[in-house]
Scaffold this motif. Structure first.
Motif, PDB file in Angstrom:
ATOM      1  N   TRP A 115       0.847  -1.197   0.000  1.00 57.50           N
ATOM      2  CA  TRP A 115       0.000   0.000   0.000  1.00 57.50           C
ATOM      3  C   TRP A 115       0.880   1.245   0.000  1.00 57.50           C
ATOM      4  O   TRP A 115       1.930   1.293   0.649  1.00 57.50           O
ATOM      5  CB  TRP A 115      -0.897   0.018   1.224  1.00 57.50           C
ATOM      6  N   ASN A 326      -8.174  -4.946  -5.748  1.00 56.20           N
ATOM      7  CA  ASN A 326      -8.774  -4.979  -4.416  1.00 56.20           C
ATOM      8  C   ASN A 326      -8.027  -4.090  -3.428  1.00 56.20           C
ATOM      9  O   ASN A 326      -8.125  -4.269  -2.216  1.00 56.20           O
ATOM     10  CB  ASN A 326      -8.822  -6.412  -3.887  1.00 56.20           C
ATOM     11  N   ARG A 327      -7.298  -3.118  -3.963  1.00 61.18           N
ATOM     12  CA  ARG A 327      -6.602  -2.141  -3.133  1.00 61.18           C
ATOM     13  C   ARG A 327      -7.398  -0.832  -3.166  1.00 61.18           C
ATOM     14  O   ARG A 327      -7.735  -0.336  -4.237  1.00 61.18           O
ATOM     15  CB  ARG A 327      -5.192  -1.923  -3.660  1.00 61.18           C
ATOM     16  N   PRO A 328      -7.750  -0.250  -2.025  1.00 62.25           N
ATOM     17  CA  PRO A 328      -8.584   0.967  -2.035  1.00 62.25           C
ATOM     18  C   PRO A 328      -7.867   2.140  -2.680  1.00 62.25           C
ATOM     19  O   PRO A 328      -6.639   2.227  -2.681  1.00 62.25           O
ATOM     20  CB  PRO A 328      -8.860   1.214  -0.546  1.00 62.25           C
ATOM     21  N   THR A 336     -12.498  -0.031  -3.422  1.00 63.74           N
ATOM     22  CA  THR A 336     -11.566  -0.687  -4.322  1.00 63.74           C
ATOM     23  C   THR A 336     -12.100  -0.608  -5.751  1.00 63.74           C
ATOM     24  O   THR A 336     -13.313  -0.488  -5.969  1.00 63.74           O
ATOM     25  CB  THR A 336     -11.377  -2.159  -3.933  1.00 63.74           C
TER      26      THR A 336
END
Length: 358
Positions: A115, A326-328, A336
């Motif tokens: 992230w 699927n990473r915000p 996401t």
């Protein structure tokens, strides 16, 4: 061994008091004490005493045009200066934000997941909206990592670009190639340009040693799709595009914007077989396809330049794409891309069902 620094002693402050009374310059006092002139200057400014003020903190306003009377004079006296220094030393210092163990544990975990500090900062506000201790701005994370050599060696590789030193982002040159039937980006509909419409994509290639990747990113939701192609020929790339777009409903594949690479020379097949509009960005203007460039940068974190890519890595690529989708993202309200893309498909399905019912 490096130079050892120490605070001014009471004896040194007495020397400063005497020499100021004798009219010695700040630089001369510094040479006499073996101290830097800025050290002496800060000490004098910090501990100047006004005899007209009982609590030693008031600074009377005195225009330069007025004559200085005895009540406006200011003096440096070693005794009060030493007491102030002792008081300041006893005050507790504000701890660094990331010295809070619970916060750093969570930040370290997400850095290890790839992230960015921006996502970490935004997600903290979503998960702990009422906890002021669980707050950190992206710049704090960057400074925390790059301020110490050991932390830099450990955590810099987890950052989006993994640079050992902070530096400005550099552009990438785009080659020009005459493409038949090329429609410039200036003719792209407004819904695609301002990202208000769904189903408009950006296409690009990620070059590897051996095989390459063909990537597609939906402009509104930033949803990524990728497929391995054996080479950079136009036939292989348009074949990958057809395979990725065919399973989608027509409303989710309205147009696609390419760069000016030769691998997109057969873009007309998308118009003929799927009814998609095709557009091309201006030469040397990769910022016009910023979403795709950003997603390609995410892929490069897993598959760096000159990395070998083979047809047998389809499963590995699927895992990379799933983790990216699927990473915000801040632009999506810390949803996401997968969530945003699914919501758009459901809305599209509901609209089509409503129209069919009527």
């Amino acid at each position: 061994m490096g130079k050892v620094y120490s605070h001014l002693s009471e004896e040194e402050r007495q020397v400063i008091q005497i020499e100021i009374g004798n009219g010695t310059s700040i630089r001369g006092i510094g040479l006499m004490l073996g101290r830097n002139a800025s050290t002496v200057s800060r000490e004098v400014k910090r501990n100047t005493w006004f005899p007209s003020n009982e609590n030693e903190s008031y600074r009377p306003y005195r225009p330069k045009r007025l004559k200085a009377g005895p009540w406006t004079g200011r003096y440096y006296i070693a005794g009060p200066a030493q007491r102030r220094a002792d008081q300041r030393r006893m005050k507790p210092r504000k701890p660094h934000r990331l010295s809070y163990d619970r916060l750093w544990a969570w930040v370290a975990e997400k850095l290890g997941c790839g992230w960015s500090p921006l996502l970490i900062s935004g997600r903290l506000r979503v998960l702990w909206p009422d906890d002021p201790l669980m707050r950190v701005c992206p710049e704090t994370v960057y400074q925390w990592i790059y301020a110490d050599k050991r932390r830099r060696e450990r955590w810099a590789r987890c950052l989006p670009r993994g640079h050992k030193r902070r530096r400005k982002r550099m552009g990438r040159r785009v080659s020009r190639f005459p493409i038949s039937g090329r429609v410039p980006i200036s003719e792209r509909p407004e819904a695609a340009g301002d990202r208000s419409g769904f189903g408009h994509w950006e296409a690009d290639s990620v070059i590897g040693a051996g095989c390459n990747l063909h990537t597609e990113v939906e402009r509104k939701t930033r949803y990524l799709m990728a497929r391995i192609v054996p080479d950079k020929t136009a036939g292989e790339n348009v074949g990958a595009q057809l395979a990725m777009f065919r399973p989608l409903p027509a409303g989710a594949r309205l147009s696609v914007t390419h760069d000016n690479g030769a691998e997109f020379a057969r873009h007309t097949r998308l118009r003929e077989e799927l009814g998609m509009s095709t557009y091309f960005a201006d030469p040397y203007s990769s910022w016009q396809r910023g979403s795709n460039e950003n997603r390609n940068g995410m892929i490069r974190r897993y598959l760096p330049k000159r990395c070998e890519i083979t047809l047998g890595m389809a499963r590995d690529l699927r895992e990379i794409v799933d983790e990216t989708d699927n990473r915000p993202m801040r632009i999506l309200g810390y949803r996401t891309p997968a969530e945003a893309f699914t919501d758009e498909l459901l809305d599209l399905q509901a609209k089509q069902g409503c129209c069919t019912y009527k």
